[in-house]
Scaffold this active site. Structure first.
Site, mmCIF file in Angstrom:
data_model
loop_
_atom_site.group_PDB
_atom_site.id
_atom_site.type_symbol
_atom_site.label_atom_id
_atom_site.label_comp_id
_atom_site.label_asym_id
_atom_site.label_seq_id
_atom_site.Cartn_x
_atom_site.Cartn_y
_atom_site.Cartn_z
ATOM 1 C CG ASP A 171 -2.850 -3.365 16.707
ATOM 2 O OD1 ASP A 171 -3.939 -2.811 16.485
ATOM 3 O OD2 ASP A 171 -2.321 -4.170 15.922
ATOM 4 C CG ASP A 229 -8.408 -3.496 15.079
ATOM 5 O OD1 ASP A 229 -7.759 -4.199 14.289
ATOM 6 O OD2 ASP A 229 -9.528 -3.819 15.516
ATOM 7 C CD GLU A 271 -7.655 -3.528 10.045
ATOM 8 O OE1 GLU A 271 -7.729 -4.634 9.519
ATOM 9 O OE2 GLU A 271 -8.190 -3.271 11.136
ATOM 10 C CG HIS A 300 -2.690 -9.690 11.915
ATOM 11 N ND1 HIS A 300 -2.446 -8.426 11.433
ATOM 12 C CD2 HIS A 300 -3.824 -9.589 12.631
ATOM 13 C CE1 HIS A 300 -3.396 -7.615 11.849
ATOM 14 N NE2 HIS A 300 -4.243 -8.293 12.579
ATOM 15 C CG ASP A 301 -6.326 -9.354 9.749
ATOM 16 O OD1 ASP A 301 -6.404 -10.170 10.686
ATOM 17 O OD2 ASP A 301 -6.444 -8.122 9.905
HETATM 18 C C1 NOJ Z 1 -8.715 -6.080 12.368
HETATM 19 C C2 NOJ Z 1 -7.583 -6.932 12.850
HETATM 20 O O1 NOJ Z 1 -6.492 -6.784 11.985
HETATM 21 C C3 NOJ Z 1 -8.110 -8.338 12.915
HETATM 22 O O2 NOJ Z 1 -7.085 -9.260 13.178
HETATM 23 C C4 NOJ Z 1 -9.200 -8.397 13.956
HETATM 24 O O3 NOJ Z 1 -9.777 -9.676 13.967
HETATM 25 C C5 NOJ Z 1 -10.288 -7.358 13.680
HETATM 26 N N1 NOJ Z 1 -9.744 -6.086 13.338
HETATM 27 C C6 NOJ Z 1 -11.156 -7.155 14.881
HETATM 28 O O4 NOJ Z 1 -10.452 -6.407 15.846
#
Ligand code: NOJ
Length: 540
Positions: free
Chosen positions: A102, A204, A274, A336-337
């Site tokens: 990442d 990210d 992302e 994970h989100d």
């Molecule tokens: C995206 C990430 O996937 C998430 O987990 C994170 O909280 C935010 N970006 C901030 O970095």
């Protein structure tokens, strides 16, 4: 006709590891790099995946569990050290598994030495590495921008009398990508990992790096519609026109791509970004006009989709129709989100989801634990750790980040028995839903995933063949073919809990490759009535 040799990331299945939750060897209740090393046989032999993406393991105050990086070139002691990382790389590569790490370029931790210097005085040479602004009249923040995690995106710094920008927590100040030194420094970190041998980066919030240089106010969102696949609370009150996604971003990704391309083509390095953009043209722009930017802008379209054949088919067809010539698709059903796919669709539909993810045209990204049917775990409010959930109740991501369920032993085999507690609670169902148990059962979800993963490898049409949706499928079913010069495979997915009769011209007396239902025994398909929630693959 010669078949094109594909780069690894097009034919790979990528498995996402959230390192805190994968496997804990130290007994502190938190997963670690040695844990990933120990589980390489599971990844390589049991599952047969080709690459892992590891969420951040860098030194971090862990305000956002590693997405607040305080050193881009090291390992947080919680997870191990650089030797562990090198050992992980070596063991993974020996097992033919690529490593994607990442990269968090939009913001650092407020504890990063760069920010510490930057905030020390207005004249510090690193002052402009971050976005500092004078207040508007009467001390108000420079504009109306909001933080994704709630509240204003500006934090007042008493010491130097200016505001700084943070698109996420105030402990995650945004870097100023308009300053060449920032790019230089992040690119140095990228080289550091490439030289060590990593195979790729997941970037990210890749579209956040460049903001409107004039820092204009975002317009109010009159329609009230969410911009992405889930509600972000107060953040949805604006149209995020100016606080991210400025077109200057494309230059950064062209430069980034050039950097990756300096590394030898036989071990080609890749990027996946992302990018939560749900307007196809804008989203595809991140591939680059000449496909010279991000290899795989991550496609989140299925995460928020209504789980029915019509809506899933529409999204897949839209992606196929909008993809620039030569660009490669990808799909995710969990990360994970977001809520676990099992929780979204229910256990009955979990195999339809597995079949979809592993048979669509494009690189699948599989979230750890989805292969055994882990669901969201209820976390009582007083145990909530995720800042998103603490600040905006209901938005917490702890439920989908719980420890991997390896066995029915104490702590689900995730932590050694003497461990006091795991960082997040375990799911109650771990005595049945776990790797050991499911490996013993040929009809388990894990066994089904293993078969599908194997079939993907032995049927290259599923990796690289064309995709064609079949028109006129019965309602509730999504039918498509994957075809290369050698083979034509029908994928039939029943999104309903009822039987579904497939017209004979579609399956054409094909041969069954796999069904999600162990009760199906007809190998020569003379008649195809899909059972409730059934998915099948048929060679035509
Ligand atoms: C995206 C990430 O996937 C998430 O987990 C994170 O909280 C935010 N970006 C901030 O970095």
């Amino acid at each position: 006709m010669m078949e094109e040799v594909m780069p690894w990331w097009k034919t790979a299945v990528i498995y996402q590891i959230y390192p805190r939750s994968f496997y804990d060897t130290s007994g502190n209740g938190i997963g670690d790099l040695q844990g990933i090393i120990k589980k390489i046989p599971y990844l390589a032999d049991t599952l047969g995946i080709d690459a892992i993406w590891i969420s951040p393991f860098y030194p971090s105050p862990m305000k956002d569990f590693g997405y607040d990086v305080s050193d881009y070139r090291n390992i947080d002691p919680l997870y191990g050290n650089m030797e562990d990382f090198d050992q992980l790389l070596e063991s993974a590569h020996q097992a033919a598994i690529k490593i994607i790490i990442d990269l968090v370029p939009n913001h650092t931790s407020d504890q990063h030495p760069w920010f510490q210097e930057s905030r020390s005085s207005r004249t510090n040479p690193k002052r402009d590495w971050y976005v500092w602004e004078d207040p508007k009249e009467a001390g108000f923040p420079p504009n109306n921008w909001l933080s994704v995690f709630g509240g204003r995106a500006w934090e007042w710094d008493q010491h130097t009398g200016q505001y700084y920008l943070h698109s996420f927590l105030k402990e995650q100040p945004d870097l100023n990508w308009r300053k060449p030194r920032v790019q230089e420094e992040i690119f140095k970190a990228v080289r550091f990992w490439l030289d060590r041998g990593v195979d790729g980066f997941r970037i990210d919030v890749a579209h956040y790096l460049m903001k409107d240089p004039g820092l204009r106010d975002n317009p109010v969102n009159q329609s009230g519609n969410q911009a992405i696949h889930k509600s972000l609370g107060e953040y949805d009150a604006q149209i995020h026109l100016y606080d991210k996604g400025h077109p200057d971003i494309h230059r950064v990704y062209r430069d980034f791509r050039k950097l990756l391309d300096e590394y030898p083509p036989e071990g080609s390095r890749m990027s996946m970004g992302e990018i939560h953009i749900f307007e196809w043209n804008e989203w595809t722009s991140y591939y680059g006009k000449n496909l010279d930017e991000i290899h795989l802008p991550i496609n989140f379209s299925l995460l928020g989709a209504a789980w029915n054949a019509g809506s899933i088919r529409r999204l897949v067809d839209e992606l196929e129709d909008n993809l620039p010539e030569g660009a490669w698709p990808n799909y995710v059903l969990g990360n994970h989100d977001d809520h676990r796919i099992l929780t979204r669709v229910g256990r009955d539909q979990a195999r339809v989801a597995a079949t979809l993810l592993l048979t669509l045209r494009g690189t699948p990204i599989l979230y750890y634990g989805d292969e055994i049917g882990m669901g969201d775990v209820d976390i009582p409010p007083d145990m909530c750790l995720d800042p998103a959930g603490i600040r905006q109740p209901g938005q917490g991501r702890d439920p989908n980040r719980t420890p991997m369920q390896w066995s029915d032993e104490p702590w689900a085999g995730f932590s050694p028995p003497q461990t006091k507690r795991t960082w997040l609670p375990l799911a109650d169902d771990y005595t049945e839903v776990n790797v050991v148990q499911e490996l013993k059962d040929p009809t388990s979800l894990l066994s089904f995933y293993r078969q599908l993963l194997g079939i993907r490898k032995t049927h290259p049409a599923l990796q690289t063949g064309s995709y064609q949706a079949i028109a006129g499928a019965p309602e509730g079913c999504f039918l498509y073919t994957r075809e290369n010069i050698r083979e034509r495979i029908l994928v039939a997915l029943n999104f309903t809990h009822q039987e579904c009769c497939i017209p004979s011209e579609v399956y054409n007396q094909g041969k069954l490759i796999i069904s999600s239902q162990s009760s199906r025994t007809d190998h020569e398909i003379k008649q195809l009535v899909l059972q409730p929630d059934e998915s099948v693959l048929i060679t035509l």
